[in-house]
Design a protein around this motif. Sequence first.
Motif, PDB file in Angstrom:
ATOM      1  N   LYS A 150      -8.050  72.275 -93.004  1.00  0.00           N
ATOM      2  CA  LYS A 150      -8.604  70.941 -92.899  1.00  0.00           C
ATOM      3  C   LYS A 150      -8.576  71.170 -94.638  1.00  0.00           C
ATOM      4  CE  LYS A 150     -12.339  67.954 -92.430  1.00  0.00           C
ATOM      5  NZ  LYS A 150     -14.633  67.760 -91.525  1.00  0.00           N
ATOM      6  N   LEU A 330      -4.835  60.995 -89.734  1.00  0.00           N
ATOM      7  CA  LEU A 330      -4.608  62.572 -89.403  1.00  0.00           C
ATOM      8  C   LEU A 330      -5.607  63.598 -89.994  1.00  0.00           C
ATOM      9  CD1 LEU A 330      -1.497  62.157 -86.845  1.00  0.00           C
ATOM     10  CD2 LEU A 330      -3.763  61.424 -86.124  1.00  0.00           C
ATOM     11  N   ASN A 331      -5.226  64.019 -91.132  1.00  0.00           N
ATOM     12  CA  ASN A 331      -5.101  64.845 -91.848  1.00  0.00           C
ATOM     13  C   ASN A 331      -7.446  64.227 -92.266  1.00  0.00           C
ATOM     14  OD1 ASN A 331      -3.581  67.086 -91.749  1.00  0.00           O
ATOM     15  ND2 ASN A 331      -2.238  66.037 -92.666  1.00  0.00           N
ATOM     16  N   THR A 333      -9.682  63.067 -91.258  1.00  0.00           N
ATOM     17  CA  THR A 333     -10.465  62.138 -90.108  1.00  0.00           C
ATOM     18  C   THR A 333     -10.488  63.783 -89.574  1.00  0.00           C
ATOM     19  OG1 THR A 333      -7.982  61.812 -88.054  1.00  0.00           O
ATOM     20  CG2 THR A 333      -9.819  59.826 -89.575  1.00  0.00           C
ATOM     21  N   VAL A 335      -8.267  65.253 -87.661  1.00  0.00           N
ATOM     22  CA  VAL A 335      -7.574  65.400 -85.657  1.00  0.00           C
ATOM     23  C   VAL A 335      -6.820  66.076 -86.039  1.00  0.00           C
ATOM     24  CG1 VAL A 335      -6.580  64.033 -84.757  1.00  0.00           C
ATOM     25  CG2 VAL A 335      -7.912  62.683 -85.332  1.00  0.00           C
ATOM     26  N   ALA A 336      -5.624  66.455 -87.212  1.00  0.00           N
ATOM     27  CA  ALA A 336      -4.623  66.549 -87.438  1.00  0.00           C
ATOM     28  C   ALA A 336      -5.293  68.898 -87.116  1.00  0.00           C
ATOM     29  CB  ALA A 336      -3.544  66.966 -88.039  1.00  0.00           C
ATOM     30  N   LYS A 338      -7.924  70.206 -86.143  1.00  0.00           N
ATOM     31  CA  LYS A 338      -8.203  70.487 -84.547  1.00  0.00           C
ATOM     32  C   LYS A 338      -7.256  70.544 -83.068  1.00  0.00           C
ATOM     33  CE  LYS A 338     -13.170  67.617 -84.856  1.00  0.00           C
ATOM     34  NZ  LYS A 338     -13.224  66.202 -84.374  1.00  0.00           N
ATOM     35  N   TRP A 339      -6.450  69.492 -83.825  1.00  0.00           N
ATOM     36  CA  TRP A 339      -5.137  69.623 -83.131  1.00  0.00           C
ATOM     37  C   TRP A 339      -4.061  70.910 -83.429  1.00  0.00           C
ATOM     38  CZ3 TRP A 339      -2.503  64.610 -83.271  1.00  0.00           C
ATOM     39  CH2 TRP A 339      -2.746  63.581 -82.901  1.00  0.00           C
ATOM     40  N   THR A 383       3.356  61.618 -87.839  1.00  0.00           N
ATOM     41  CA  THR A 383       2.395  62.444 -86.957  1.00  0.00           C
ATOM     42  C   THR A 383       2.685  63.589 -86.929  1.00  0.00           C
ATOM     43  OG1 THR A 383       1.865  60.005 -85.667  1.00  0.00           O
ATOM     44  CG2 THR A 383       1.532  62.573 -84.092  1.00  0.00           C
TER      45      THR A 383
END
Length: 501
Positions: A150, A330-331, A333, A335-336, A338-339, A383
């Motif tokens: 992260k 995406l970074n 938050t 989200v990336a 977590k994916w 993305t």
Amino acid sequence: MTTSPQEQAPAQPQPEAPGGHPQRWLILGVLCLAVLTVVLDNTVLNVAIPSLTRELGAATSDIQWMINAYSLVQSGLLLTAGSAADRYGRKKMLAAGLALFGVGSLVAGLADSTGQLIAARAGMGVGGALLMTTVLAVAIQIFTPEEQPKAIGIWAAVNSLGFAAGPLLGGFMLNHFWWGAIFLINIPVAVLALVAVVVLVPESKNPQGDRPDLLGAVLSTIGMAALVYAIISGPEHGWTSGRVLLTAAVAVVVLAAFAYWESRIPYPMIDMHFFRNRRFTGAVSGGVLITFGMGGSLFLLTQHMQFVLGYEPLEAGLRTAPLALMIVALNFTGVAAKWAARLGTPLAIGLGMAVMAAGLAAIATMASGGYAGTLLGLVLIGTGAAVASPAMSHAIMSAIPPEKAGVGGGINGTVAEFGTGLGVAVLGALLNSRFAALIPVAATSLPAALAAAGSAEEKAEITDAFSSGLETSLLVGALAVLLGGLVAGALLRRAERGDTA
């Protein structure tokens, strides 16, 4: 027979609290501020080229050296700067980098000749090399392994934010102030970051204090600078010109000597055993191809927007911003990250690069139909890069012992510099060759061809030829990114299976 560093007693970094440094997120903010200063300056300069040409009387060669002086010095010193940070202290080198970058910005902002500005940019390159290598190294030291993806994702997002905001900030500054303001604005940011580094960032270094590898430092600096210069010079002077061939030969010979020297000494700057590690080689190869596709495609797309679609530089910057904004969103938050954690590093990198390749292909096939196709491609590239790029950087850093984190940061920066330069050179050369074969007039660039056109039909034919060259180049870039994702993912998967076994 020499003993590799991995066979010696490992040198561990200074221990942190079990949950990481208590102020780690605040420290990451300071590190990101330092990174943002460097990235903004590089992107802002491109917008200021017309002003520099007019007010300093800069020739085309002067402009090229204003840009290249920084990139050549930085790329040449990345590995040496990382090694120095491991030996003498990452906090010290980070502070030194900020100080050098601030002083260089002051000299650049007050320069009254092209020679002074070029020299100032070279000095800023030294500071930039120290900054870019130590930021990742410090982040690795203060975060737990679970939090590192992260943290690296936020670092990558800040890089993208600087890329997107640079042209916008540059356009605003040049509309209200003279060209020197784009450099002077770095000074308060550098001072603020320097104070925060001194107060907040903990010192860390290799406690064993490996002997300085002076010859390795000289060889790596000369070799990398020569390699980057050959790549930069190829499109302008011709890949078979004496200048490019001689510089490339020097790069090959010196880097071969560097690899031989590093394999023979007990305290190498880069342990050649790293390249036997599938995790390391997979991450490096993928990292080169990510930056190859992104750097080359954005360079060409910006030309397409300005020369074919008729956008001003600021308008072109706004229309390419969705790529960077996707990475930021995406970074920041998480989200990336977590994916990537859910997919696993090999699949995250492979899938992310496949999505990037799809974005490049979408721009290649749909850009001529308007902005909608370009927007779709930019969103897909952003993305894919948001997932793959931080995972790649983390894979490189995790493949290297923690006491060599500075060198890991240097390798990560070198991969980005090399991949971007190679992408611009190779994809640019493909576009130019396709363009030259299709246009009805003799010219070496789109503006020159349009100026030589005698009718509206010829101008339309010339812009169509440029669009055709852009399509070919972006499809080659898409194929390279896709293959890179497959290779990197396969190598990393094999490395994980080997670790499990």
